[in-house]
Design a protein around this motif. Structure first.
Motif, PDB file in Angstrom:
ATOM      1  N   ASP A 155       2.245   2.043  -3.452  1.00 24.11           N
ATOM      2  CA  ASP A 155       1.253   2.653  -4.345  1.00 24.11           C
ATOM      3  C   ASP A 155       0.646   3.925  -3.750  1.00 24.11           C
ATOM      4  N   GLY A 156       1.111   4.324  -2.582  1.00 22.66           N
ATOM      5  CA  GLY A 156       0.455   5.406  -1.837  1.00 22.66           C
ATOM      6  C   GLY A 156       0.908   6.793  -2.262  1.00 22.66           C
TER       7      GLY A 156
ATOM      8  N   ASP B 259       0.832  -1.213   0.000  1.00 19.43           N
ATOM      9  CA  ASP B 259       0.000   0.000   0.000  1.00 19.43           C
ATOM     10  C   ASP B 259       0.864   1.259   0.000  1.00 19.43           C
TER      11      ASP B 259
END
Ligand code: CP
Length: 304
Positions: free
Chosen positions: A276-277, A273
């Motif tokens: 891709d954050g 996460d």
């Protein structure tokens, strides 16, 4: 300078010139006028004796933007498999018409050794040599940080993971400190060097301490292919103890950015996460790699 080998003792004026050119190429989205296509009659050879995705393709795109013809050496079908030396391969490709050689090699200093006996007119670029250096990666990393933060002066950069065997870490430690950053590195003791010998770099046993107040947090891949360092963690344990997790990132400055040179192993060095954050610059690093490599190619062609 005929070759691009290392970030150690690199001339900072040259670095800033390259960054300024890379910004210009980025503004143009890499689309050049016919007059800027300075490699139209040049052949660039990509000799990758180790796997690569980002470096190989971004150099190919960079050279193609200048109008170059790009040749790839396929290791399995090349005469290296019949015992030819890399030096003889380079000389023969030069005789055929190649002038620029972008080389990745599993052995540290292999490209530097080639440079010592390279024929006049040959230009060599180190695209990663063993555990030694990956200087164009560090250039694109520094460019990406400066693009986001304005400058490296006074920034705190934390690098986590396999520091011992990472050529990216070594090139970045040289370049980022030279441009004014303080670098903290951390990882399992088996993957930390006893010393770096580079002023401005601190080795810390605790990754939380390395990340504390950092403006940039970079994770590195575990280089399992480089030898027999034994450590006792499975992937999930490695992530929790040494990777970039949400909890660990809380130690960093609020507006910290997250980087990874790739290839990344999600769930090992970095929580998926976070990769891709909103703090992640990972794809920006790949995007900028083309423009920085264009600027390096142009720089090496000066005076020809
Ligand atoms: N960062 C990097 O060198 O990636 P590749 O191995 O895919 O070229």
């Amino acid at each position: 300078m005929k070759h691009w080998m290392t970030c150690e003792n690199i001339d900072t004026q040259v670095v800033h010139r390259i960054f300024s050119k890379a910004s210009e190429f980025k503004r143009l989205k890499g689309i050049l006028s016919p007059a800027q296509k300075i490699f139209k009659r040049r052949i660039v050879a990509l000799l990758f004796i180790e796997p690569s995705t980002r470096t190989r393709f971004s150099f190919e795109v960079a050279a193609a933007r200048f109008g170059a013809k790009v040749l790839h050496l396929n290791l399995d079908t090349s005469s290296l498999m019949k015992g030819e030396s890399l030096s003889d391969t380079v000389d023969n490709l030069h005789a055929i018409g190649c002038r620029y050689f972008i080389i990745r090699h599993p052995r540290s200093f292999a490209v530097e050794e080639l440079a010592k006996s390279a024929k006049p007119g040959i230009r060599l670029i180190n695209a990663g040599d063993g555990t030694n250096e990956h200087p164009t990666q560090a250039m694109l990393d520094a460019f990406t940080i400066i693009e986001k933060k304005g400058s490296l002066k006074g920034l705190k950069v934390a690098i986590l993971g396999d520091i011992l065997r990472s050529r990216v870490a070594r090139s970045n430690m040289h370049l980022l400190t030279m441009l004014g950053a303080k670098v903290s590195v951390s990882g399992p003791k088996e993957l930390l060097p006893p010393t770096t010998g580079i002023a401005g770099v601190t080795i810390l046993a605790s990754p939380d301490e390395a990340v504390r107040d950092a403006d940039v947090v970079m994770a590195l891949r575990i280089q399992r292919e480089r030898g027999d360092v034994v450590f006792q963690f499975n992937d999930e344990e490695f992530l929790q103890k040494y990777g970039i997790t949400e909890d660990r990132l809380k130690y960093a400055s609020k507006d910290a950015v997250v980087m990874h040179p790739g290839p990344m192993q999600r769930g090992v060095e970095i929580d998926s996460d976070i990769a891709d954050g909103p703090q992640s610059l990972i794809l920006k690093q790949s995007e900028n790699g083309v423009f920085v490599r264009m600027a390096i190619l142009e720089y090496l062609s000066e005076g020809e």
